[in-house]
Design an enzyme around this catalytic site. Structure first.
Site, PDB file in Angstrom:
ATOM      1  N   HIS A  98      39.979  10.881   8.135  1.00  0.00           N
ATOM      2  CA  HIS A  98      38.908   9.966   8.534  1.00  0.00           C
ATOM      3  C   HIS A  98      39.084   8.581   7.930  1.00  0.00           C
ATOM      4  CE1 HIS A  98      36.830  11.288   4.734  1.00  0.00           C
ATOM      5  NE2 HIS A  98      36.365  10.060   4.766  1.00  0.00           N
ATOM      6  N   ASP A 146      40.932  17.484   7.915  1.00  0.00           N
ATOM      7  CA  ASP A 146      40.711  16.090   7.509  1.00  0.00           C
ATOM      8  C   ASP A 146      41.818  15.626   6.553  1.00  0.00           C
ATOM      9  OD1 ASP A 146      39.527  13.629   7.170  1.00  0.00           O
ATOM     10  OD2 ASP A 146      37.964  14.333   5.807  1.00  0.00           O
ATOM     11  N   SER A 244      36.710   8.695  -0.532  1.00  0.00           N
ATOM     12  CA  SER A 244      37.363   9.500   0.500  1.00  0.00           C
ATOM     13  C   SER A 244      38.877   9.414   0.409  1.00  0.00           C
ATOM     14  CB  SER A 244      36.935   9.010   1.886  1.00  0.00           C
ATOM     15  OG  SER A 244      35.628   9.358   2.172  1.00  0.00           O
TER      16      SER A 244
END
Length: 294
Positions: A98, A146, A244
């Site tokens: 992402h 992911d 992230s």
């Protein structure tokens, strides 16, 4: 981080050209429209929730403490998104899918303690969209697969402040439950400030069993699966927005071993005690090898 129902002597910079960054234009990846577009209409209200955007209840790292840590800047039509990542090899880095979905390219910053400064230890190397290898099974709606690798335009130089992460060996079937996990990264320092953290932050908590993590997330097997690994949120210690793609590590044989990649937390906030959720590196080990030069 994603929100769902949210060393020795130092060497000089290896890259031939220093890449200047306008940090006023850099925002956590979670602020971009394409990040939220994956959610159905009934969940769009989540973008209005603004939990603490930092490594919560953590501390500042010492220079060189995490030589595999990367500040990853991905370029989108709407601006530049901030994520974390780790050094895999001289040419490849590891991050979350992402963080680079729909990116035109960007810049990876290695060897930074204070990423805002022109530190002699830093290496800033660009990448293009052609260098992005997202897992073909990445599914934004429930955050499956992911994971991504990125090939840089030129090779980095390893030294005391820039060194590769270590991933579990083939056949390592450990769950790592009960071991102390460490998560590190860059991100905002408070809800009240728009500024992201200039320095690397980190925090520690136990790695959870899969059963305990699943229970904490209400038994939601659509979110918590075998491809995930979770760190306890006890004491409000957690990864959060802006982290992230960064590493979750444990101490193994006296050295850091990367067992996870920052993926998502609860939309209710990062410091409320909910487990933070990561991509399980052992689950994707073969994919990582096939999409890098490890």
């Amino acid at each position: 981080m994603k929100i769902l129902v949210l060393l020795v002597g130092l060497l000089a910079v290896a890259s031939a050209e220093w890449i200047e960054i306008d940090w006023s234009q850099v925002r956590p990846i979670e602020e971009f429209d394409h990040y939220w577009a994956r959610l159905p209409a009934e969940l769009q209200y989540l973008r209005q929730l603004l939990p603490e955007r930092r490594i919560t209840n953590g501390q500042q790292a010492t220079p060189g403490q995490f030589p595999y840590q990367i500040a990853l800047l991905s370029t989108f039509a709407a601006g530049t998104g901030l994520c974390g990542g780790t050094v895999l090899t001289n040419n490849f880095i590891l991050t979350a899918a992402h963080c680079v979905q729909n990116a035109f390219g960007g810049t990876a910053i290695m060897g930074a303690h204070n990423r805002n400064l022109n530190e002699a230890t830093q290496q800033r190397i660009a990448f293009t969209s052609a260098g992005i290898n997202m897992h073909p099974g990445y599914t934004p709606t429930n955050i499956r697969n992911d994971i991504a690798t990125v090939r840089l335009n030129s090779a980095m130089t390893f030294n005391a402040r820039v060194a590769p992460t270590r991933i579990p060996a083939a056949g390592d079937s450990r769950t790592f439950a009960g071991m102390t996990g460490t998560v590190s990264g860059f991100g905002r320092t408070s809800d009240a400030s728009q500024a992201t953290s200039a320095v690397v932050m980190f925090t520690n908590n136990p790695i959870m069993t899969q059963a305990d993590c699943l229970s904490s997330w209400g038994g939601n097997t659509n979110l918590i699966q075998a491809q995930n690994i979770c760190m306890s949120g006890a004491g409000g210690r957690s990864a959060c927005n802006g982290d992230s793609g960064g590493p979750l590590t444990v101490r193994d044989g006296g050295n850091s071993l990367q067992v996870g990649i920052v993926s998502f937390v609860s939309a209710a906030g990062c410091s409320i005690g909910m487990p933070s959720v990561y991509v399980r590196v052992t689950f994707f080990r073969n994919w990582i090898l096939a999409n890098s030069d490890l």
